[in-house]
Design a protein around this motif. Structure first.
Motif, PDB file in Angstrom:
ATOM      1  N   LEU A 284     -50.370 -49.944 113.588  1.00  0.00           N
ATOM      2  CA  LEU A 284     -50.212 -49.488 114.036  1.00  0.00           C
ATOM      3  C   LEU A 284     -49.399 -48.416 114.756  1.00  0.00           C
ATOM      4  O   LEU A 284     -48.815 -46.873 113.754  1.00  0.00           O
ATOM      5  CB  LEU A 284     -51.731 -48.323 114.335  1.00  0.00           C
ATOM      6  CG  LEU A 284     -52.774 -48.941 113.497  1.00  0.00           C
ATOM      7  CD1 LEU A 284     -54.073 -48.478 114.222  1.00  0.00           C
ATOM      8  CD2 LEU A 284     -52.933 -48.579 111.648  1.00  0.00           C
ATOM      9  N   ALA A 285     -48.179 -48.842 115.098  1.00  0.00           N
ATOM     10  CA  ALA A 285     -47.990 -48.682 115.323  1.00  0.00           C
ATOM     11  C   ALA A 285     -46.720 -49.123 116.268  1.00  0.00           C
ATOM     12  O   ALA A 285     -46.720 -50.256 116.756  1.00  0.00           O
ATOM     13  CB  ALA A 285     -47.934 -47.538 117.327  1.00  0.00           C
ATOM     14  N   VAL A 286     -44.962 -49.155 115.771  1.00  0.00           N
ATOM     15  CA  VAL A 286     -43.861 -49.751 116.465  1.00  0.00           C
ATOM     16  C   VAL A 286     -43.322 -49.618 117.205  1.00  0.00           C
ATOM     17  O   VAL A 286     -42.945 -48.151 117.516  1.00  0.00           O
ATOM     18  CB  VAL A 286     -43.456 -50.351 115.339  1.00  0.00           C
ATOM     19  CG1 VAL A 286     -42.339 -51.579 115.751  1.00  0.00           C
ATOM     20  CG2 VAL A 286     -44.282 -51.199 114.030  1.00  0.00           C
ATOM     21  N   PRO A 287     -43.098 -50.238 118.659  1.00  0.00           N
ATOM     22  CA  PRO A 287     -42.274 -49.084 120.112  1.00  0.00           C
ATOM     23  C   PRO A 287     -40.947 -49.427 119.259  1.00  0.00           C
ATOM     24  O   PRO A 287     -40.417 -50.309 118.497  1.00  0.00           O
ATOM     25  CB  PRO A 287     -42.762 -49.998 121.203  1.00  0.00           C
ATOM     26  CG  PRO A 287     -42.933 -51.324 120.455  1.00  0.00           C
ATOM     27  CD  PRO A 287     -43.887 -51.351 119.404  1.00  0.00           C
ATOM     28  N   THR A 288     -39.944 -47.976 119.663  1.00  0.00           N
ATOM     29  CA  THR A 288     -38.982 -47.814 119.373  1.00  0.00           C
ATOM     30  C   THR A 288     -38.738 -47.506 121.060  1.00  0.00           C
ATOM     31  O   THR A 288     -36.829 -47.132 120.252  1.00  0.00           O
ATOM     32  CB  THR A 288     -38.640 -46.729 118.184  1.00  0.00           C
ATOM     33  OG1 THR A 288     -38.826 -45.652 118.676  1.00  0.00           O
ATOM     34  CG2 THR A 288     -39.133 -46.605 117.047  1.00  0.00           C
ATOM     35  N   GLY A 289     -38.341 -47.453 121.348  1.00  0.00           N
ATOM     36  CA  GLY A 289     -37.381 -47.116 123.303  1.00  0.00           C
ATOM     37  C   GLY A 289     -37.977 -45.992 123.627  1.00  0.00           C
ATOM     38  O   GLY A 289     -37.693 -45.045 124.495  1.00  0.00           O
ATOM     39  N   GLY A 290     -38.636 -44.972 122.371  1.00  0.00           N
ATOM     40  CA  GLY A 290     -38.731 -43.808 122.695  1.00  0.00           C
ATOM     41  C   GLY A 290     -40.345 -43.413 121.873  1.00  0.00           C
ATOM     42  O   GLY A 290     -41.598 -44.138 122.462  1.00  0.00           O
ATOM     43  N   MET A 291     -40.244 -42.310 120.521  1.00  0.00           N
ATOM     44  CA  MET A 291     -41.345 -42.688 120.280  1.00  0.00           C
ATOM     45  C   MET A 291     -41.511 -43.695 119.056  1.00  0.00           C
ATOM     46  O   MET A 291     -40.960 -44.188 118.713  1.00  0.00           O
ATOM     47  CB  MET A 291     -41.481 -41.019 118.755  1.00  0.00           C
ATOM     48  CG  MET A 291     -41.288 -39.607 120.079  1.00  0.00           C
ATOM     49  SD  MET A 291     -43.399 -39.177 120.644  1.00  0.00           S
ATOM     50  CE  MET A 291     -44.114 -39.170 118.756  1.00  0.00           C
ATOM     51  N   ALA A 292     -43.130 -43.958 119.593  1.00  0.00           N
ATOM     52  CA  ALA A 292     -43.102 -45.214 118.616  1.00  0.00           C
ATOM     53  C   ALA A 292     -43.249 -44.813 117.211  1.00  0.00           C
ATOM     54  O   ALA A 292     -43.596 -43.768 116.480  1.00  0.00           O
ATOM     55  CB  ALA A 292     -44.884 -45.554 118.874  1.00  0.00           C
ATOM     56  N   GLU A 293     -43.174 -45.444 116.346  1.00  0.00           N
ATOM     57  CA  GLU A 293     -43.126 -45.324 114.425  1.00  0.00           C
ATOM     58  C   GLU A 293     -44.334 -45.946 114.684  1.00  0.00           C
ATOM     59  O   GLU A 293     -45.179 -46.542 114.587  1.00  0.00           O
ATOM     60  CB  GLU A 293     -41.912 -46.308 114.047  1.00  0.00           C
ATOM     61  CG  GLU A 293     -42.407 -46.217 112.209  1.00  0.00           C
ATOM     62  CD  GLU A 293     -41.633 -47.227 111.929  1.00  0.00           C
ATOM     63  OE1 GLU A 293     -41.185 -47.172 110.528  1.00  0.00           O
ATOM     64  OE2 GLU A 293     -40.078 -47.324 112.491  1.00  0.00           O
ATOM     65  N   ILE A 294     -45.358 -44.911 113.776  1.00  0.00           N
ATOM     66  CA  ILE A 294     -46.645 -44.539 113.666  1.00  0.00           C
ATOM     67  C   ILE A 294     -46.965 -44.813 112.041  1.00  0.00           C
ATOM     68  O   ILE A 294     -46.392 -44.599 111.309  1.00  0.00           O
ATOM     69  CB  ILE A 294     -47.321 -42.927 113.665  1.00  0.00           C
ATOM     70  CG1 ILE A 294     -47.374 -42.804 114.890  1.00  0.00           C
ATOM     71  CG2 ILE A 294     -48.764 -44.072 113.873  1.00  0.00           C
ATOM     72  CD1 ILE A 294     -47.761 -43.783 116.143  1.00  0.00           C
ATOM     73  N   GLU A 295     -47.673 -46.045 111.631  1.00  0.00           N
ATOM     74  CA  GLU A 295     -48.122 -46.414 110.245  1.00  0.00           C
ATOM     75  C   GLU A 295     -49.195 -46.666 109.956  1.00  0.00           C
ATOM     76  O   GLU A 295     -49.760 -47.910 109.590  1.00  0.00           O
ATOM     77  CB  GLU A 295     -47.268 -47.933 110.357  1.00  0.00           C
ATOM     78  CG  GLU A 295     -45.861 -48.797 111.007  1.00  0.00           C
ATOM     79  CD  GLU A 295     -45.509 -49.737 110.928  1.00  0.00           C
ATOM     80  OE1 GLU A 295     -46.548 -50.460 110.679  1.00  0.00           O
ATOM     81  OE2 GLU A 295     -44.505 -50.649 111.014  1.00  0.00           O
ATOM     82  N   GLY A 296     -49.466 -45.121 110.162  1.00  0.00           N
ATOM     83  CA  GLY A 296     -50.966 -44.939 109.407  1.00  0.00           C
ATOM     84  C   GLY A 296     -50.388 -43.099 109.158  1.00  0.00           C
ATOM     85  O   GLY A 296     -49.533 -43.021 109.899  1.00  0.00           O
ATOM     86  N   ASP A 297     -51.634 -42.603 108.922  1.00  0.00           N
ATOM     87  CA  ASP A 297     -52.182 -41.661 108.984  1.00  0.00           C
ATOM     88  C   ASP A 297     -52.409 -40.337 109.985  1.00  0.00           C
ATOM     89  O   ASP A 297     -53.440 -41.472 110.614  1.00  0.00           O
ATOM     90  CB  ASP A 297     -52.971 -40.597 107.882  1.00  0.00           C
ATOM     91  CG  ASP A 297     -52.721 -41.346 106.277  1.00  0.00           C
ATOM     92  OD1 ASP A 297     -51.352 -41.132 106.126  1.00  0.00           O
ATOM     93  OD2 ASP A 297     -52.933 -41.786 105.546  1.00  0.00           O
ATOM     94  N   ILE A 298     -51.660 -39.549 110.363  1.00  0.00           N
ATOM     95  CA  ILE A 298     -52.298 -39.091 111.753  1.00  0.00           C
ATOM     96  C   ILE A 298     -53.316 -38.180 111.612  1.00  0.00           C
ATOM     97  O   ILE A 298     -53.151 -37.211 110.866  1.00  0.00           O
ATOM     98  CB  ILE A 298     -51.114 -38.386 112.598  1.00  0.00           C
ATOM     99  CG1 ILE A 298     -50.142 -39.562 113.223  1.00  0.00           C
ATOM    100  CG2 ILE A 298     -51.334 -37.465 113.988  1.00  0.00           C
ATOM    101  CD1 ILE A 298     -48.845 -39.082 113.452  1.00  0.00           C
ATOM    102  N   VAL A 299     -54.720 -37.935 112.279  1.00  0.00           N
ATOM    103  CA  VAL A 299     -55.104 -37.610 111.781  1.00  0.00           C
ATOM    104  C   VAL A 299     -55.462 -35.764 112.175  1.00  0.00           C
ATOM    105  O   VAL A 299     -56.297 -35.251 112.124  1.00  0.00           O
ATOM    106  CB  VAL A 299     -56.525 -38.274 111.492  1.00  0.00           C
ATOM    107  CG1 VAL A 299     -58.066 -37.210 111.484  1.00  0.00           C
ATOM    108  CG2 VAL A 299     -56.467 -39.704 110.851  1.00  0.00           C
ATOM    109  N   ASP A 300     -55.549 -36.574 113.741  1.00  0.00           N
ATOM    110  CA  ASP A 300     -55.295 -35.750 114.922  1.00  0.00           C
ATOM    111  C   ASP A 300     -54.943 -36.188 116.288  1.00  0.00           C
ATOM    112  O   ASP A 300     -54.652 -36.966 116.428  1.00  0.00           O
ATOM    113  CB  ASP A 300     -57.422 -35.225 115.036  1.00  0.00           C
ATOM    114  CG  ASP A 300     -57.643 -34.291 116.206  1.00  0.00           C
ATOM    115  OD1 ASP A 300     -56.628 -33.216 115.892  1.00  0.00           O
ATOM    116  OD2 ASP A 300     -58.432 -33.955 116.843  1.00  0.00           O
ATOM    117  N   THR A 301     -54.521 -34.622 117.136  1.00  0.00           N
ATOM    118  CA  THR A 301     -53.734 -35.048 118.034  1.00  0.00           C
ATOM    119  C   THR A 301     -54.613 -34.755 119.063  1.00  0.00           C
ATOM    120  O   THR A 301     -55.290 -33.604 119.005  1.00  0.00           O
ATOM    121  CB  THR A 301     -52.904 -33.605 118.634  1.00  0.00           C
ATOM    122  OG1 THR A 301     -52.245 -33.662 117.367  1.00  0.00           O
ATOM    123  CG2 THR A 301     -52.462 -34.245 119.532  1.00  0.00           C
TER     124      THR A 301
END
Length: 57
Positions: free
Chosen positions: A36-53
């Protein structure tokens, strides 16, 4: 360490899971194991649909 938590829907099984936006390690779906998430050194790359904060800082 400011960051947001997001509710992310898995693209494979539609399970909703809470993920930290700046995840330092890979986050897998608790049901099917899809990444679902891959670290990139900053904001993670989210590999799904963000439903809510869940928590905005």
């Amino acid at each position: 360490m400011a960051g947001n938590f997001y509710t992310v829907a898995c693209p494979d099984c539609e399970n909703e899971q809470i993920v930290f936006g700046k995840a330092a390690s890979e986050v897998a779906c608790a049901v099917c194991g899809h990444t679902l998430a891959v670290p990139t050194g900053g904001m993670a790359e989210i590999e799904g649909d963000i439903v809510d904060t869940v928590e905005a800082r």
